[in-house]
Design a protein around this motif. Structure first.
Motif, PDB file in Angstrom:
ATOM      1  N   LYS A  77      49.460  31.911  89.474  1.00  0.00           N
ATOM      2  CA  LYS A  77      50.584  32.095  90.384  1.00  0.00           C
ATOM      3  C   LYS A  77      51.916  31.799  89.699  1.00  0.00           C
ATOM      4  N   GLN A  78      51.886  30.868  88.745  1.00  0.00           N
ATOM      5  CA  GLN A  78      53.103  30.505  88.020  1.00  0.00           C
ATOM      6  C   GLN A  78      53.400  31.461  86.863  1.00  0.00           C
ATOM      7  N   GLY A  79      52.517  32.416  86.636  1.00  0.00           N
ATOM      8  CA  GLY A  79      52.710  33.369  85.548  1.00  0.00           C
ATOM      9  C   GLY A  79      52.298  32.843  84.185  1.00  0.00           C
ATOM     10  N   LEU A  80      51.515  31.770  84.163  1.00  0.00           N
ATOM     11  CA  LEU A  80      51.100  31.169  82.898  1.00  0.00           C
ATOM     12  C   LEU A  80      49.821  31.797  82.346  1.00  0.00           C
ATOM     13  N   SER A 104      42.189  38.385  93.741  1.00  0.00           N
ATOM     14  CA  SER A 104      42.708  39.445  92.879  1.00  0.00           C
ATOM     15  C   SER A 104      43.887  40.155  93.536  1.00  0.00           C
ATOM     16  N   ALA A 105      43.990  40.018  94.865  1.00  0.00           N
ATOM     17  CA  ALA A 105      45.118  40.619  95.583  1.00  0.00           C
ATOM     18  C   ALA A 105      46.360  39.731  95.524  1.00  0.00           C
ATOM     19  N   ALA A 106      46.182  38.476  95.104  1.00  0.00           N
ATOM     20  CA  ALA A 106      47.315  37.546  95.049  1.00  0.00           C
ATOM     21  C   ALA A 106      48.230  37.893  93.883  1.00  0.00           C
ATOM     22  N   LEU A 107      49.522  37.751  94.112  1.00  0.00           N
ATOM     23  CA  LEU A 107      50.504  38.043  93.079  1.00  0.00           C
ATOM     24  C   LEU A 107      51.145  36.745  92.593  1.00  0.00           C
ATOM     25  N   PRO A 108      51.559  36.704  91.323  1.00  0.00           N
ATOM     26  CA  PRO A 108      52.264  35.506  90.834  1.00  0.00           C
ATOM     27  C   PRO A 108      53.561  35.289  91.614  1.00  0.00           C
ATOM     28  N   PHE A 109      54.018  34.038  91.622  1.00  0.00           N
ATOM     29  CA  PHE A 109      55.289  33.732  92.257  1.00  0.00           C
ATOM     30  C   PHE A 109      56.408  34.496  91.553  1.00  0.00           C
ATOM     31  N   ARG A 110      57.379  34.945  92.333  1.00  0.00           N
ATOM     32  CA  ARG A 110      58.605  35.473  91.729  1.00  0.00           C
ATOM     33  C   ARG A 110      59.506  34.297  91.384  1.00  0.00           C
ATOM     34  N   ASN A 111      60.152  34.378  90.258  1.00  0.00           N
ATOM     35  CA  ASN A 111      61.079  33.324  89.856  1.00  0.00           C
ATOM     36  C   ASN A 111      62.422  33.601  90.508  1.00  0.00           C
ATOM     37  N   PRO A 112      62.867  32.740  91.452  1.00  0.00           N
ATOM     38  CA  PRO A 112      64.121  33.014  92.159  1.00  0.00           C
ATOM     39  C   PRO A 112      65.341  33.013  91.257  1.00  0.00           C
ATOM     40  N   GLN A 120      69.249  39.286  94.012  1.00  0.00           N
ATOM     41  CA  GLN A 120      68.332  38.157  94.208  1.00  0.00           C
ATOM     42  C   GLN A 120      67.119  38.628  95.017  1.00  0.00           C
ATOM     43  N   PRO A 121      65.904  38.132  94.726  1.00  0.00           N
ATOM     44  CA  PRO A 121      64.741  38.490  95.546  1.00  0.00           C
ATOM     45  C   PRO A 121      65.005  38.234  97.026  1.00  0.00           C
ATOM     46  N   LEU A 122      64.454  39.086  97.864  1.00  0.00           N
ATOM     47  CA  LEU A 122      64.764  39.040  99.295  1.00  0.00           C
ATOM     48  C   LEU A 122      64.139  37.856 100.008  1.00  0.00           C
ATOM     49  N   ALA A 123      62.997  37.372  99.538  1.00  0.00           N
ATOM     50  CA  ALA A 123      62.291  36.326 100.286  1.00  0.00           C
ATOM     51  C   ALA A 123      61.703  35.292  99.348  1.00  0.00           C
ATOM     52  N   SER A 124      61.508  34.087  99.879  1.00  0.00           N
ATOM     53  CA  SER A 124      60.828  33.046  99.126  1.00  0.00           C
ATOM     54  C   SER A 124      59.357  33.401  98.998  1.00  0.00           C
ATOM     55  N   GLU A 125      58.706  32.858  97.973  1.00  0.00           N
ATOM     56  CA  GLU A 125      57.272  33.073  97.821  1.00  0.00           C
ATOM     57  C   GLU A 125      56.536  32.290  98.888  1.00  0.00           C
ATOM     58  N   GLN A 126      55.724  33.006  99.653  1.00  0.00           N
ATOM     59  CA  GLN A 126      55.011  32.345 100.730  1.00  0.00           C
ATOM     60  C   GLN A 126      53.714  33.086 101.028  1.00  0.00           C
TER      61      GLN A 126
END
Length: 306
Positions: A77-80, A104-112, A120-126
């Motif tokens: 999730k952190q992109g590591l 597998s459907a989960a996406l990494p967090f976007r870095n705000p 800026q990304p439209l929404a917080s990661e949730q």
């Protein structure tokens, strides 16, 4: 002479009784305020008596494996970790096809802090389990049955009465115990959620809870569409759930159903809201969010069933 002998016998008998009393007390099971039994005192942290409870070798192995999956998932999730490597490692850990399909459907967090075209990304990661209904506990000590009912209904879309769930949860007027060793795993909430959700995914994490361990496990649960049962151990003068009186010690089950801000804030339902048997219920919202570090501190000393 006879009197001296009788006196000696009486003194010896009294001494034996004195020596026997501590042993008899030691053999008695300590019943804790929430009805838990079988614990062994370890240490005191932040005013809480941290107890250790029995756990089978098979459950311990499953805990270790699932914790590794949750840690790996958080790294992804952190992109590591790249997705291909992530899924490959999950398979190596023995993850089921259902789990692999879900995550597998989960996406990494976007870095705000990253902007595309200066936008800026439209929404917080949730991620939130939808629908997830808050249920008002039927009486002052039914937070366990209400929490189980919330989680089971969200997972299976089947409603069970709190009184029906109180039986497998071994709920008494003291509440639902974290551990009582009566049957199954010895953890009533674990056994009840597994049984009614038709799974074997639920296991305990506690009683020493770290902020990072708590965060990883909750995010893993939510991304797999499983609600988490939190067992609050609130000590007078310390952090409490939203609206709970801070001048008293409270043991309380509550349901975690989501996270936001890349897992920094945890979302939960509180069955106290609306309960007429609890004088301070009017101060408690049905839904709240709390920083994961604070919430981990609140469940420390008990834990979560995840």
């Amino acid at each position: 002479m006879i009197r001296r002998q009788l006196l000696g016998i009486l003194l010896t008998s009294a001494l034996i009784m004195v020596l026997m009393i501590p042993q008899s007390i030691a053999n008695e099971k300590l019943v804790e305020p929430d009805g838990s039994v079988g614990g062994v005192f370890v240490k005191t942290i932040d005013g809480k008596n941290i107890m250790s409870y029995p756990i089978s070798d098979s459950l311990k192995q499953f805990q270790e494996k699932k914790s590794k999956m949750a840690e790996l998932h958080f790294q992804y999730k952190q992109g590591l970790v790249q997705k291909e490597e992530y899924l490959s490692k999950l398979k190596d850990l023995g993850a089921s096809e259902d789990i692999i399909k879900a995550v597998s459907a989960a996406l990494p967090f976007r870095n705000p802090s990253i902007k595309l075209n200066n936008i800026q990304p439209l929404a917080s990661e949730q991620n939130v389990i939808i629908p997830f209904w808050q249920m008002i506990q039927d009486n002052s000590y039914y937070c366990g049955p209400a929490t189980a009912a919330e989680i089971i209904r969200a997972k299976t879309f089947t409603s069970y009465s709190q009184s029906d769930l109180a039986t497998p949860l071994h709920c008494t007027t003291q509440g639902t115990p974290w551990y009582d060793g009566v049957e199954g795993s010895g953890y009533p909430m674990e056994d009840t959620l597994n049984s009614y959700c038709n799974t074997n995914n639920y296991i305990p994490y506690g009683t020493t809870v770290t902020a990072s361990g708590f965060q990883e496990k909750v995010i893993w649960d939510i991304d797999n569409n499983y609600g988490t049962a939190g067992d609050a151990y609130e000590v007078s003068g310390s952090n409490h759930l939203v609206g709970h009186p801070t001048n008293r010690t409270i043991y309380h089950w509550f349901a975690i159903y989501g996270y936001q801000n890349s897992g920094t804030d945890i979302l939960y339902k509180d069955s106290v809201a609306g309960c007429s048997d609890i004088s301070w219920s009017g101060n408690v919202p049905a839904s709240s969010s709390m920083n994961y570090t604070t919430l981990a501190g609140i469940v420390n000393g008990r834990g979560i069933i995840w």
